[in-house]
Design a protein around this motif. Structure first.
Motif, short mmCIF file in Angstrom:
data_model
loop_
_atom_site.label_atom_id
_atom_site.label_comp_id
_atom_site.label_asym_id
_atom_site.label_seq_id
_atom_site.Cartn_x
_atom_site.Cartn_y
_atom_site.Cartn_z
N PHE A 195 0.81 -1.25 -0.20
CA PHE A 195 -0.02 0.03 -0.19
C PHE A 195 0.99 1.18 0.04
O PHE A 195 0.27 2.27 0.39
CB PHE A 195 -0.81 0.12 1.24
N GLY A 196 2.17 1.07 -0.41
CA GLY A 196 3.22 2.31 -0.37
C GLY A 196 3.77 2.19 0.73
O GLY A 196 3.60 1.30 1.72
N GLN A 197 4.67 3.08 0.97
CA GLN A 197 5.47 3.35 2.37
C GLN A 197 4.48 3.67 3.51
O GLN A 197 3.74 4.35 3.49
CB GLN A 197 6.41 4.80 1.95
N VAL A 198 4.86 2.98 4.26
CA VAL A 198 4.08 3.02 5.94
C VAL A 198 4.44 4.21 6.28
O VAL A 198 5.74 4.55 6.46
CB VAL A 198 4.19 1.86 6.53
N ARG A 199 3.61 5.16 6.75
CA ARG A 199 3.73 6.37 7.45
C ARG A 199 3.78 6.45 8.93
O ARG A 199 4.52 7.27 9.49
CB ARG A 199 2.99 7.68 6.68
N PHE A 200 2.59 5.79 9.38
CA PHE A 200 2.35 6.04 10.62
C PHE A 200 1.69 4.64 11.24
O PHE A 200 1.12 3.65 10.68
CB PHE A 200 1.29 6.95 10.77
N ILE A 201 2.29 4.10 12.27
CA ILE A 201 1.88 2.79 13.09
C ILE A 201 1.20 3.29 14.36
O ILE A 201 1.90 4.07 15.17
CB ILE A 201 2.85 1.99 13.32
N GLU A 202 0.16 2.59 14.87
CA GLU A 202 -0.38 2.53 16.24
C GLU A 202 -0.22 1.17 16.81
O GLU A 202 -1.05 0.15 16.05
CB GLU A 202 -1.73 3.28 16.33
#
Ligand code: NAD
Length: 341
Positions: A146-153
């Protein structure tokens, strides 16, 4: 041939591992190491373990003479992992230790050194590295589906203690998880490590800096040595951020990743499964597996073939998590951003 395992420490998780071994294709429960003669009797009868394969913490080193044990699996409180991993290594046994690998970076380094010097392999019990839903989120993140991961919780917490009960006097001798010497810390050591792991393997990168905050302490007696809750943020080289929380005062079990062209998430996410999730393209679901059996089978298959264990489950990996945990505690104590470069 199956690999013969001795479980060292016969508490709750050792019981789960024994159930996994019972259905394993590649290992046997061949031995035990325990401080309790009553438990030794019970386990020997239940798992058909001969007297000669039953050790206590004092005579454990004699395992060096026992050709019927190939591997020792250390399932003791975190602060005891180092001693027993090193003793197992000196006895010439391959060794798996539970997570966290130990309570300090120096301990981890000594453990790796002892295993190298004695030419035995060392693994950390990272059960989710073999779990299909986790292998999929790792793929989604690392292959940038899904493209570059920017944010993880990510969060993992269990309501282990009644936090509204502010008065109970706690005997820390009876609960090693509240005893800093034995645990190394609170839920960050125990549960938060899964949030660190998932963030690292989904991004396929290492954090370069952390900030952190301790949560509310409801019972100051119970949590005088270890934290009740902690939140932290990890910054990665790609500029991705992971925002995590762990607690032993409330239940939470969730993973959520946002990428440039979509997202993926699991809830529950980090426990024994089954896991349920979704991506921005649909459902994320795999058949439930026995995590302990699968982890042990994959490790034992390689050891039986005299192959090297993959880097992502070895002592080097365990050491990375422990050094990140240390930095998180330092950040929470000082209120400063701690660099991991
Ligand atoms: P537990 O308290 O149920 O078992 C600990 C065992 O260690 C007990 O049998 C206890 O008698 C023995 N022990 C020996 N010396 C001790 C001492 N000085 N003080 C206290 N106990 C002592 O704990 P557990 O939940 O089985 O956890 C053991 C290890 O397994 C920990 O490192 C923990 O992080 C890990 N663990 C991993 C998972 C996982 O999913 N991979 C799950 C649970 C626990």
């Amino acid at each position: 041939k199956k690999l013969n395992i001795a479980l060292c420490g016969l508490g709750n998780y050792a019981t789960m591992l024994a159930s996994g071994i019972a259905v394993s294709e590649y290992c046997n429960l061949a031995g035990i190491v325990t401080g309790s003669p009553e438990k030794a009797l019970k386990w020997k009868a239940q798992y058909n373990i001969p007297d000669k394969n039953s050790y206590n913490y004092q005579n454990f080193d004699e395992i060096i003479h026992n050709k019927d044990i190939d591997l020792v699996y250390v399932v003791l409180p975190n602060g005891l992992h180092k001693e027993f991993v090193i003793r197992a290594a000196k006895a010439g046994k391959n060794v798996i230790t539970e997570k966290p690998m130990s309570i300090s970076v120096a301990d981890c380094q000594e453990m790796i050194k002892a295993c190298n010097e004695n030419k035995v392999q060392l693994a950390v019990g990272y059960r989710l590295h073999y779990e299909p839903t986790h292998l999929e989120i790792k793929r989604l993140g690392q292959e940038k589906v899904f493209g570059q991961v920017r944010f993880i919780e990510a969060s993992l917490g269990y309501k282990t203690y009644d936090t509204l009960d502010k008065t109970t006097i706690v005997d820390k001798k009876n609960d090693w998880r509240l005893n800093k010497k034995l645990s190394g810390g609170g839920p960050l050591m125990d549960l938060g490590i899964y949030c660190i792991q998932a963030s690292r393997y989904v991004l396929g990168e290492e954090p370069i800096a952390v900030t952190a905050q301790f949560g509310t302490v409801n019972n100051k007696d119970r949590f005088s040595e270890t934290e009740e809750s902690i939140s932290w943020q990890m910054e990665f080289q790609s500029d991705a951020i992971s925002n995590c929380t762990t607690s032993c005062g409330f239940d939470t079990n969730r993973f959520y990743a946002v990428a440039d062209e979509g997202s993926f998430e699991l809830s529950p996410a980090l426990s024994y499964g089954p896991f349920v999730g979704k991506t921005s393209a649909g459902v994320l679901k795999f058949p439930e597996i026995n995590q302990q059996k699968t982890q042990l089978d994959e490790i034992c298959k390689l050891l039986l073939a005299n192959k090297k264990l993959p880097n992502h489950i070895t002592g080097a990996e365990g050491l990375k998590d422990v050094s990140i945990i240390n930095a998180i505690y330092k950040a929470a104590k000082t209120g400063k951003k701690i660099s991991l470069k």
